[in-house]
Design a protein around this motif. Structure first.
Motif, PDB file in Angstrom:
ATOM      1  N   UNK A 246       0.816  -1.210   0.000  1.00 43.03           N
ATOM      2  CA  UNK A 246       0.000   0.000   0.000  1.00 43.03           C
ATOM      3  C   UNK A 246       0.854   1.266   0.000  1.00 43.03           C
ATOM      4  N   UNK A 247       2.028   1.214   0.606  1.00 46.96           N
ATOM      5  CA  UNK A 247       2.919   2.377   0.581  1.00 46.96           C
ATOM      6  C   UNK A 247       3.351   2.672  -0.853  1.00 46.96           C
ATOM      7  N   UNK A 248       3.726   1.634  -1.585  1.00 46.05           N
ATOM      8  CA  UNK A 248       4.161   1.828  -2.966  1.00 46.05           C
ATOM      9  C   UNK A 248       2.996   2.256  -3.846  1.00 46.05           C
ATOM     10  N   UNK A 249       1.816   1.675  -3.616  1.00 45.32           N
ATOM     11  CA  UNK A 249       0.630   2.066  -4.373  1.00 45.32           C
ATOM     12  C   UNK A 249       0.324   3.548  -4.172  1.00 45.32           C
ATOM     13  N   UNK A 250       0.354   3.993  -2.919  1.00 41.51           N
ATOM     14  CA  UNK A 250       0.098   5.404  -2.617  1.00 41.51           C
ATOM     15  C   UNK A 250       1.117   6.303  -3.308  1.00 41.51           C
ATOM     16  N   UNK A 251       2.393   5.918  -3.251  1.00 44.00           N
ATOM     17  CA  UNK A 251       3.452   6.714  -3.863  1.00 44.00           C
ATOM     18  C   UNK A 251       3.210   6.864  -5.364  1.00 44.00           C
TER      19      UNK A 251
END
Length: 483
Positions: free
Chosen positions: A122-127
């Motif tokens: 989810x961190x990478x998706x948000x980024x």
């Protein structure tokens, strides 16, 4: 992290291994109605990796690091390049052993448990979602100036077009990214040839400075080199997308092995070569953040050769770089969402595929959030945008650290299985060197007033995501049978 995380992750790790193996099986030659297509070839992956790291930031932002460090910015790029080479080799090792559309989220889950997979994914998706909004906003603004219309109009046309590309068979996406990347790589090669010609005095009406600009190699000393490192540390960001795409290639393990080998060295040569040419030909103190194509160091160097129409040419290249990145980010975020839906990190609806075996609901979800990102950037409060982009800036640091720690943990398991097709060099010493270098970069960022909020913001965001991941796992949201 080591003792508690390792012991706590053991039960989840077994399930996660089953997850990864099941997803790896979908990457084989045969695919059914509930599995992603397999239209990508090695050349697509290789050029995708090259193109993802050659973005508008290279053409517009290179001057920031050069102004901070002078010609010694080459050392800053060298350190950043070493970090990225190590991280990509480790990611390539895991991706070749376990091809998966969830990429490092899958490997984080295998190594440390479901909290790691949930938070990393989810961190990478948000980024990517935040960056995606910035890419299309920037491209729309430039194209709007060309046609004398508001930027949102060409931006909307581009969004509709790339939506169609991403809803068609994956090979169409691969071809678009291949040719986008091919153009950018060709421009870099042309730039290097022109720059070398200028240095050698091969162009009339231009007197080469030779290497005179290198006499004061580090005008601002070690502090300048450190500032330069902060400016260029994440210049190679985006190269990770190639491992997400590997799961949809015809021969995932072999393709990722070839692509990683090709990408990491060529990217380093292109970046270091371009920066060498710029620092050799332009006084460092005249450089800085470029507000547009006319201020780009690339434009200024090409102008020395009296190449006509160079500003318009660079504007076209910058727009292509922005659109290429936008296209790749639609792809990456939709595949991450598809992977999340199969592991319980997201609703099951996002695993629905269309006739072209593309996750249709996941693609539409990515576009909705991209529009929200654009709206926030245009109409949102300035302080909120600053906070969100600070989180974007530090996200890669967390992701690279977790990739390194996951490889350190999983390498013995892959060796025992005999599934290693790519190997990180000097295991376990060099993987730990990568972790130490990344920790040093984080400390450097904490001592820099401009970068400190990136570390703090992403630390808070990652902690919150980890806690949510633990809660989701305890409530039965993550199960191997979801594959």
């Amino acid at each position: 992290m080591s003792n508690s995380a390792h012991s706590g992750a053991q039960p989840a790790s077994g399930a996660a291994t089953h997850d990864a193996a099941a997803e790896s099986n979908t990457a084989g030659a045969h695919h059914g109605p509930n599995q992603l297509g397999k239209g990508l070839k090695t050349r697509h992956l290789t050029m995708m990796g090259l193109g993802s790291a050659i973005g508008a930031g290279l053409f517009l932002g290179t001057g920031v690091g050069i102004k901070a460090a002078g010609p010694a910015v080459l050392l800053s790029y060298l350190v950043a390049g070493i970090i990225v080479i190590f991280v990509m080799q480790m990611l390539g090792e895991m991706a070749a052993a376990r091809p998966a559309s969830g990429t490092f989220a899958t490997y984080g889950r295998m190594a440390f448990g479901n909290w790691a997979g949930f938070s990393l994914g989810w961190l990478y998706w948000f980024m990517l979602i935040m960056v995606m909004g910035a890419e299309i906003t920037g491209a729309g603004a430039i194209m709007g100036n060309w046609f004398g219309v508001p930027g949102w109009i060409p931006g909307l046309v581009a969004v509709v077009f790339f939506t169609a590309v991403n809803l068609a068979a994956v090979r169409g996406f691969g071809e678009f990214e291949y040719w986008f990347a091919f153009i950018k790589v060709a421009v870099i090669i042309l730039f290097l040839l022109v720059g070398i010609g200028l240095l050698l005095g091969l162009f009339p009406n231009y007197e080469s400075p030779g290497l005179s600009h290198f006499k004061d190699f580090a005008p601002n000393g070690m502090s300048g080199i450190a500032a330069g490192l902060l400016a260029v540390a994440f210049a190679f960001g985006g190269i990770e997308i190639v491992t997400i795409a590997a799961a949809e290639s015809e021969h995932p393990s072999e393709s990722i092995a070839s692509a990683v080998r090709a990408v990491i060295w060529r990217i380093s040569i292109f970046y270091l070569g371009a920066v060498f040419v710029i620092t050799a030909l332009l006084p460092y103190e005249t450089l800085g953040e470029a507000s547009g194509a006319a201020d780009s160091p690339f434009t200024r160097v090409l102008a020395l050769a009296n190449i006509p129409g160079v500003v318009v040419f660079m504007e076209i290249i910058i727009v292509l770089a922005l659109l290429s990145a936008f296209n790749a980010q639609i792809y990456a975020t939709s595949r991450l969402m598809y992977s999340f839906s199969k592991t319980g990190y997201a609703p099951k609806t996002f695993r629905k595929l269309n006739r072209s075996q593309v996750p249709i609901h996941a693609v539409w979800c990515s576009l909705v959030f991209a529009f929200l990102s654009v709206a926030l950037q245009i109409w949102g409060p300035a302080n909120l945008i600053t906070i969100l982009f600070n989180a974007v800036g530090g996200s890669l640091l967390v992701i690279w650290v977790m990739i390194s720690l996951s490889e350190i943990k999983l390498r013995p398991q892959f060796e025992a299985e005999g599934s290693l097709k790519v190997k990180m060099w000097g295991y376990p010493v060099l993987p730990w060197v990568a972790v130490i270098l990344l920790a040093g970069l984080a400390i450097l960022m904490l001592f820099d007033t401009g970068a400190r909020m990136q570390v703090i913001t992403v630390a808070v965001a990652f902690t919150v995501l980890c806690l949510i991941g633990v809660v989701v796992d305890k409530r039965g949201g993550v199960r191997a049978e979801h594959i």
